[in-house]
Design a protein around this motif. Structure first.
Motif, PDB file in Angstrom:
ATOM      1  N   LEU A   1      -5.082 -40.720 -24.690  1.00 34.09           N
ATOM      2  CA  LEU A   1      -5.542 -39.527 -23.970  1.00 34.09           C
ATOM      3  C   LEU A   1      -4.331 -38.685 -23.597  1.00 34.09           C
ATOM      4  O   LEU A   1      -3.204 -39.165 -23.606  1.00 34.09           O
ATOM      5  N   LYS A   2      -4.610 -37.446 -23.227  1.00 34.47           N
ATOM      6  CA  LYS A   2      -3.555 -36.606 -22.660  1.00 34.47           C
ATOM      7  C   LYS A   2      -4.091 -35.900 -21.424  1.00 34.47           C
ATOM      8  O   LYS A   2      -5.247 -35.483 -21.391  1.00 34.47           O
ATOM      9  N   ALA A   3      -3.227 -35.828 -20.416  1.00 37.43           N
ATOM     10  CA  ALA A   3      -3.515 -35.039 -19.218  1.00 37.43           C
ATOM     11  C   ALA A   3      -2.637 -33.809 -19.329  1.00 37.43           C
ATOM     12  O   ALA A   3      -1.429 -33.929 -19.551  1.00 37.43           O
TER      13      ALA A   3
ATOM     14  N   ILE B   1      -1.417 -19.060 -21.417  1.00 37.66           N
ATOM     15  CA  ILE B   1      -2.045 -19.939 -22.411  1.00 37.66           C
ATOM     16  C   ILE B   1      -1.013 -20.887 -23.047  1.00 37.66           C
ATOM     17  O   ILE B   1      -1.095 -21.217 -24.217  1.00 37.66           O
ATOM     18  N   LYS B   2      -0.065 -21.322 -22.264  1.00 37.19           N
ATOM     19  CA  LYS B   2       0.904 -22.306 -22.733  1.00 37.19           C
ATOM     20  C   LYS B   2       0.506 -23.668 -22.158  1.00 37.19           C
ATOM     21  O   LYS B   2       0.242 -23.794 -20.963  1.00 37.19           O
ATOM     22  N   MET B   3       0.468 -24.674 -23.042  1.00 31.41           N
ATOM     23  CA  MET B   3       0.075 -26.013 -22.638  1.00 31.41           C
ATOM     24  C   MET B   3       1.288 -26.818 -22.165  1.00 31.41           C
ATOM     25  O   MET B   3       2.338 -26.811 -22.802  1.00 31.41           O
TER      26      MET B   3
ATOM     27  N   LEU C   1       1.986 -31.730 -29.690  1.00 28.57           N
ATOM     28  CA  LEU C   1       1.726 -32.276 -28.362  1.00 28.57           C
ATOM     29  C   LEU C   1       2.971 -32.953 -27.783  1.00 28.57           C
ATOM     30  O   LEU C   1       3.231 -32.861 -26.585  1.00 28.57           O
ATOM     31  N   ILE C   2       3.738 -33.602 -28.631  1.00 20.75           N
ATOM     32  CA  ILE C   2       5.009 -34.170 -28.174  1.00 20.75           C
ATOM     33  C   ILE C   2       5.928 -33.044 -27.709  1.00 20.75           C
ATOM     34  O   ILE C   2       6.582 -33.143 -26.672  1.00 20.75           O
TER      35      ILE C   2
ATOM     36  N   GLY D   1       8.431 -29.989 -23.258  1.00 19.47           N
ATOM     37  CA  GLY D   1       8.710 -28.637 -22.780  1.00 19.47           C
ATOM     38  C   GLY D   1       9.511 -27.817 -23.765  1.00 19.47           C
ATOM     39  O   GLY D   1      10.297 -26.954 -23.384  1.00 19.47           O
ATOM     40  N   ILE D   2       9.300 -28.081 -25.072  1.00 16.03           N
ATOM     41  CA  ILE D   2      10.029 -27.371 -26.126  1.00 16.03           C
ATOM     42  C   ILE D   2       9.028 -26.851 -27.155  1.00 16.03           C
ATOM     43  O   ILE D   2       7.845 -27.197 -27.113  1.00 16.03           O
ATOM     44  N   THR D   3       9.513 -26.041 -28.091  1.00 21.64           N
ATOM     45  CA  THR D   3       8.645 -25.551 -29.159  1.00 21.64           C
ATOM     46  C   THR D   3       8.542 -26.594 -30.262  1.00 21.64           C
ATOM     47  O   THR D   3       9.369 -27.503 -30.371  1.00 21.64           O
TER      48      THR D   3
END
Length: 191
Positions: A58-60, A67-69, A172-173, A178-180
């Protein structure tokens, strides 16, 4: 290993319960199955459960106004997840939790957790230990963001959780670090 056995093994690392106590403890959980991409908690939901992951990932996460995850947590087998702010403050969810893969979780309602903690000291001990561990992990992650560059954060993630790299899509990683995605590709290819 089924959910009951996995939970018993997980709790036994920290707390000692008799078989009768564990059976009573386990009777407060509900086994739920989710498909890849399915949402468990959406921003704005009322949250009254936390989830013990039996299988899957899962991911929280949080999506800002641009719109940045931002991924707060990945949760794999034997990990717990929820929107803990909403759960403990009885407010609406400010994060989302969904399934990266098909998943099975054990759901424990907040009221049941509190009841179990009041009734069985070892259950309270377990949850206090787990909360403390989660706090320490969050603090380490925050310090890593403040002190380390993207490469160092990437290397830490691979060292701590090598299985994530084959389980979780690279975008997702990147959101977790916190990077592109492009920066992640450069880091990965530079290994």
């Amino acid at each position: 290993m089924n959910g009951q056995e996995l939970l018993k093994q997980h709790i036994s690392k920290t707390a000692t319960l008799t078989d009768e106590q564990f059976d009573y403890f386990f009777s407060h959980f509900t086994l739920l199955s989710f498909k890849k991409g399915q949402t468990i908690i959406s921003e704005g939901d009322e949250v009254d459960c936390e989830y013990f992951v039996v299988s899957g990932c899962l991911k929280a996460f949080f999506i800002n106004d641009d719109i940045k995850m931002y991924i707060l947590q990945f949760a794999m087998s034997t990990w717990w997840t929820s929107d803990y702010n909403a759960l403990y403050s009885h407010s609406r969810a400010t994060i989302n939790v969904d399934c990266i893969t098909d998943a099975e979780v054990l759901c424990l309602k907040s009221a049941d957790r509190e009841k179990l903690c009041a009734e069985i000291h070892q259950v309270e001990h377990f949850f206090r230990w787990r909360t403390n561990r989660g706090y320490v992990a969050s603090q380490k992650r925050l310090l890593s963001f403040m002190n380390n560059d993207a490469k160092k954060r990437y290397e830490e993630l691979l060292t701590l959780y090598p299985e994530l790299y084959n389980l979780v899509p690279k975008h997702l990683i990147a959101a977790y670090l916190g990077i592109t995605r492009e920066t992640l590709s450069r880091l990965y290819n530079g290994r």
